[in-house]
Design an enzyme around this catalytic site. Structure first.
Site, PDB file in Angstrom:
ATOM      1  N   LYS A   1      -6.735 -26.728  -3.677  1.00 16.60           N
ATOM      2  CA  LYS A   1      -7.373 -26.494  -2.387  1.00 16.60           C
ATOM      3  C   LYS A   1      -8.506 -25.485  -2.534  1.00 16.60           C
ATOM      4  O   LYS A   1      -8.364 -24.482  -3.238  1.00 16.60           O
ATOM      5  CB  LYS A   1      -6.313 -25.987  -1.406  1.00 16.60           C
ATOM      6  CG  LYS A   1      -6.763 -25.755   0.023  1.00 16.60           C
ATOM      7  CD  LYS A   1      -5.569 -25.305   0.852  1.00 16.60           C
ATOM      8  CE  LYS A   1      -5.941 -25.006   2.292  1.00 16.60           C
ATOM      9  NZ  LYS A   1      -4.767 -24.578   3.079  1.00 16.60           N
TER      10      LYS A   1
ATOM     11  N   SER B   1      -0.237 -24.951   7.619  1.00 14.21           N
ATOM     12  CA  SER B   1      -1.306 -25.633   6.885  1.00 14.21           C
ATOM     13  C   SER B   1      -0.843 -26.517   5.740  1.00 14.21           C
ATOM     14  O   SER B   1      -1.641 -27.267   5.180  1.00 14.21           O
ATOM     15  CB  SER B   1      -2.312 -24.608   6.357  1.00 14.21           C
ATOM     16  OG  SER B   1      -3.006 -24.014   7.416  1.00 14.21           O
TER      17      SER B   1
ATOM     18  N   SER C   1      -4.639 -26.670   7.410  1.00 13.37           N
ATOM     19  CA  SER C   1      -5.911 -26.554   6.726  1.00 13.37           C
ATOM     20  C   SER C   1      -5.940 -27.255   5.365  1.00 13.37           C
ATOM     21  O   SER C   1      -6.995 -27.326   4.732  1.00 13.37           O
ATOM     22  CB  SER C   1      -6.269 -25.078   6.531  1.00 13.37           C
ATOM     23  OG  SER C   1      -5.328 -24.429   5.709  1.00 13.37           O
TER      24      SER C   1
END
Length: 489
Positions: A70, A170, A146
């Site tokens: 990520k 997230s 996210s």
């Protein structure tokens, strides 16, 4: 091996093929890159290439398996970690994050970084810096956030598992939106260093999104445990987390709650997800009770969570300005609004919100005296459409004027705050509890809507409950198989 065969294996299965010399790491990387070339232009999951040239001497439990990290908090030395922000797109990381180094040590072949909202501050992935990521199950919908880029990449078959992190849902929100398994470990179990000790006072943790429970468990074995620069040494189980896959969870007492103070009337599909899972749990011999009310003050928790989130966003923006030299023009409007709200918060009110986390923890602890797990839907509604949460034009102009004239403290008294709260938490009111209390939680893809959109359920466990969550998750995975479902992208 072709893509259709590649897609049938999880990370654990691919690692065995490499170990048995039935396929090489280079072949797997080629397949992953080829799949990315086909689908990434449509879903926009991968936003940065990571140079990768796997060798024959890779070691570790996942040697040779393609992997994505990520682009938020998962630093790769020499490459920027944009955190979804234009301000940080050219600021290189000085060193690997501890969690990234552990993935490398496990033999994973990292070849890209995935999209995330600016500073990970939303449950959707639509940053101005990189553009929106789209859900492989429906390209008009968000994959959540996210960790939306990671979830979309896994759901689209680019990789079987990808790096994720969770500060308010997230990991679980995008996993639920994309039909994946998403485990948020308990506070401190996974490392945040070396650049950070405890992100968001320990509310944010590292993890993965995956298609199978066994991958999630084995990945937790890879990244779990303390580090020299960490704030403490976390307690680890006597046996590996992977050994819980297939183990009997026993007969569990599970309390279930669907309505919330934030969203008193969840979508019928949220109820359908719970009903399908309750039926499976009951058939497996577990005892499930519908709770007449939430075992904590969910309205107060939401307010305190958002207050802390705004303050933390204000700090992140200031830190990004410090390291990049960027001005307000390099940040998104919503980020500037949240930061302004954070700066307008009195320090004593912020400390009060942090201290009140213990009240929610105590209430949840009392609940666990009668129940083994708390169950909720993962999402209160199906994933939203791309652009659905954009501020109305009139509010955009009003916010711009307040920010430009340095009178943004007035934002506290406008409709903008209510609008952001209702839209940003209304569809995801369940996940913040585990972050605030530091408890482990997992989302499982036990339900798809009639139109083919995933929407599963969440289980929250007591302290050190990761192994119990894995045992139950594996049992449900056998009862309600999901790994073979293929997104239509």
């Amino acid at each position: 091996m072709n893509f259709e065969e590649y897609r049938t294996y999880d990370a654990t299965g691919l690692a065995k093929l490499v170990a048995d010399k039935e396929v090489s790491a280079a072949e797997l990387l080629t397949l992953a890159r080829e799949r990315a070339a086909v689908v990434n232009p449509r879903i926009n999951a991968i936003v940065r290439d990571v140079p990768a040239a796997p060798t024959a001497d890779l070691g570790g439990p996942f040697a040779g398996v393609p992997f994505l990290i990520k682009d938020l908090s998962q630093d790769y030395a020499g490459l920027p970690t944009s955190n979804g922000s234009r301000a940080l797109m050219s600021v290189p990381a000085a060193a690997h994050a501890t969690v990234v180094q552990r993935w490398i040590d496990a033999g994973l072949v990292i070849f890209g970084k995935t999209n995330t909202p600016e500073f990970g501050a939303k449950g959707i992935t639509e940053p101005v810096a990189w553009g929106p990521t789209r859900n492989p199950w429906d390209l008009q919908r968000s994959p959540g956030g996210s960790s939306g880029g990671s979830a979309a990449a896994v759901a689209a078959g680019i990789v079987p598992c990808a790096g994720a992190s969770d500060g308010g849902g997230s990991i679980r929100i995008p996993a639920a939106s994309c039909g994946l398994v998403g485990l948020k470990p308990g506070r401190g179990l996974t490392p945040s260093g070396p650049a950070t000790g405890e992100s968001m006072h320990g509310a944010a943790v590292q993890g993965v999104v995956s298609r199978t429970v066994r991958d999630t468990a084995a990945m937790l074995d890879v990244i779990g445990g303390g580090e020299p620069s960490g704030p403490f040494v976390p307690g680890m189980p006597d046996a590996p987390f992977a050994s819980s896959v297939g183990a009997d969870p026993g007969t569990l007492r599970i309390g279930v709650r669907v309505p919330t103070a934030i969203n008193p009337s969840p979508h019928p599909e949220a109820y359908a997800a719970v009903e399908a899972t309750v039926k499976a749990l009951t058939e497996l011999g577990h005892h499930v009770d519908e709770l007449p009310q939430a075992p904590f003050d969910d309205a107060a928790l939401a307010r305190e969570f958002l207050l802390g989130w705004f303050v933390y966003t204000a700090w992140e923006l200031a830190e990004a300005k410090r390291v990049s030299g960027a001005g307000d023009e390099s940040f998104e409007r919503d980020t500037l609004i949240m930061a302004a709200l954070g700066r307008a918060t009195r320090s004593v009110d912020y400390v009060d919100a942090v201290q009140k986390r213990h009240e929610h923890t105590r209430r949840l602890t009392t609940f666990f005296e009668s129940y083994d797990l708390l169950m909720t839907p993962s999402l209160a509604t199906p994933p939203p459409k791309i652009g659905e949460f954009d501020l109305p034009v009139a509010l955009q102009h009003g916010a711009d004027l307040l920010i430009k004239t340095r009178t943004s403290r007035i934002l506290r008294f406008t409709k903008i705050v209510d609008d952001m709260v209702d839209k940003n938490l209304g569809w995801v009111p369940y996940t913040q509890l585990a972050n605030i209390t530091g408890r482990p939680a997992i989302t499982l893809p036990t339900h798809w809507t009639a139109s083919g959109i995933p929407l599963g359920v969440q289980f929250v466990a007591p302290l050190a409950g990761e192994s119990l969550l894995i045992r139950l998750a594996a049992q449900l995975e056998r009862a309600l198989p999901w790994a073979d479902r293929v997104a239509p992208v």
